[in-house]
Design an enzyme around this catalytic site. Sequence first.
Site, PDB file in Angstrom:
ATOM      1  N   LYS A   1      -6.297   6.161  -9.054  1.00  0.00           N
ATOM      2  CA  LYS A   1      -5.008   5.657  -8.926  1.00  0.00           C
ATOM      3  C   LYS A   1      -4.541   4.924 -10.258  1.00  0.00           C
ATOM      4  O   LYS A   1      -5.360   3.976 -10.949  1.00  0.00           O
ATOM      5  CB  LYS A   1      -4.636   4.599  -7.800  1.00  0.00           C
ATOM      6  CG  LYS A   1      -3.224   4.201  -7.716  1.00  0.00           C
ATOM      7  CD  LYS A   1      -3.153   3.175  -6.487  1.00  0.00           C
ATOM      8  CE  LYS A   1      -2.019   2.460  -6.469  1.00  0.00           C
ATOM      9  NZ  LYS A   1      -1.527   2.294  -5.061  1.00  0.00           N
TER      10      LYS A   1
ATOM     11  N   ARG B   1      -0.906  -4.408   4.049  1.00  0.00           N
ATOM     12  CA  ARG B   1       0.134  -5.627   3.547  1.00  0.00           C
ATOM     13  C   ARG B   1       0.766  -6.287   4.627  1.00  0.00           C
ATOM     14  O   ARG B   1       1.594  -7.178   4.482  1.00  0.00           O
ATOM     15  CB  ARG B   1       1.269  -5.229   2.486  1.00  0.00           C
ATOM     16  CG  ARG B   1       0.509  -4.683   1.226  1.00  0.00           C
ATOM     17  CD  ARG B   1       1.498  -4.139   0.188  1.00  0.00           C
ATOM     18  NE  ARG B   1       0.860  -3.226  -0.537  1.00  0.00           N
ATOM     19  CZ  ARG B   1       1.279  -2.686  -1.452  1.00  0.00           C
ATOM     20  NH1 ARG B   1       2.748  -2.895  -1.739  1.00  0.00           N
ATOM     21  NH2 ARG B   1       0.759  -1.751  -2.129  1.00  0.00           N
TER      22      ARG B   1
ATOM     23  N   GLU C   1      -0.247   7.168   2.841  1.00  0.00           N
ATOM     24  CA  GLU C   1      -0.923   5.710   2.417  1.00  0.00           C
ATOM     25  C   GLU C   1      -0.338   4.715   3.258  1.00  0.00           C
ATOM     26  O   GLU C   1       0.844   4.273   2.996  1.00  0.00           O
ATOM     27  CB  GLU C   1      -0.981   5.683   0.838  1.00  0.00           C
ATOM     28  CG  GLU C   1      -1.855   4.345   0.670  1.00  0.00           C
ATOM     29  CD  GLU C   1      -1.773   3.977  -0.874  1.00  0.00           C
ATOM     30  OE1 GLU C   1      -1.636   4.944  -1.548  1.00  0.00           O
ATOM     31  OE2 GLU C   1      -1.848   2.949  -1.281  1.00  0.00           O
TER      32      GLU C   1
HETATM   33  C1  3PG Z   1       1.518   0.829  -4.149  1.00  0.00           C
HETATM   34  O1  3PG Z   1       0.954  -0.012  -3.764  1.00  0.00           O
HETATM   35  O2  3PG Z   1       1.235   1.786  -4.551  1.00  0.00           O
HETATM   36  C2  3PG Z   1       2.986   0.448  -4.825  1.00  0.00           C
HETATM   37  O3  3PG Z   1       3.325  -0.877  -4.115  1.00  0.00           O
HETATM   38  C3  3PG Z   1       3.930   1.601  -4.631  1.00  0.00           C
HETATM   39  O4  3PG Z   1       4.740   1.287  -5.815  1.00  0.00           O
HETATM   40  P1  3PG Z   1       6.375   1.591  -5.353  1.00  0.00           P
HETATM   41  O5  3PG Z   1       6.878   0.491  -4.686  1.00  0.00           O
HETATM   42  O6  3PG Z   1       6.941   1.403  -6.959  1.00  0.00           O
HETATM   43  O7  3PG Z   1       6.421   2.941  -5.372  1.00  0.00           O
END
Ligand code: 3PG
Length: 222
Positions: free
Chosen positions: A139, A55, A51
């Site tokens: 999700k 951003r 993924e």
């Molecule tokens: C996302 O967008 O899914 C999260 O930022 C990922 O979360 P994590 O950085 O806590 O793994």
Amino acid sequence: MSRSNGQARGQARLSEILALAPVIPVITIADAAQALPLARALVAGGLRAIEITLRTDAAVEAARAIIKDVPDAIVGIGTVLTPQDLERAQKFGAAFAVSPGVTQDLLSAARETDLPFAPGVQTASDLIACVTGGFELVKFFPAIPAGGLGALNALSGPFPQVRYCPTGGIGETNVREWLVHPKVAAVGGSWIAPASDIAAGAWDKIEQRARAAAALRPASQR
Ligand code: 3PG
């Protein structure tokens, strides 16, 4: 509400993608030049579904480069916030799309396509919107701050048909706890390829973490 939708196919395909490996690396990439070695390290470690979050300015260029030059990678787009983001992801050939949340606009736009789409849920109201809109693979975000496994267990009561890709606060120390949950299809997380390792070009480290994650198995697939 229009219920006929491409997402019957999209969600079925999403289920196949999440079954490829127990962990989806969530990537925030600052420099598109790092995209190919990063994707090759992840794929070599056994994590094909990736993924790329929308951003950074480099995200789209990075995703395109991986789609073109790393054919074994299955590139998804994350941080999809609007129907326009979804359309953009589909246009440049993303294999799936993920949102941290859910809006009627996003669900309606997703139903118009067969691009596999995972809306993000945190509450029972979010789940009502998803389930009534035809989305049963979602999700769970942010998984730890939103109540962790306790919240997932509680939500599984009224929504027994829903399966999740929990993300947010999951890492090496707690990933196994999540993968034993029968409603967890796979988990997502940034710990496989943290921004600092991407910036440093630490591809071996990323590949090793990917390999360790790929060796895990969700209970739902045992
Ligand atoms: C996302 O967008 O899914 C999260 O930022 C990922 O979360 P994590 O950085 O806590 O793994």
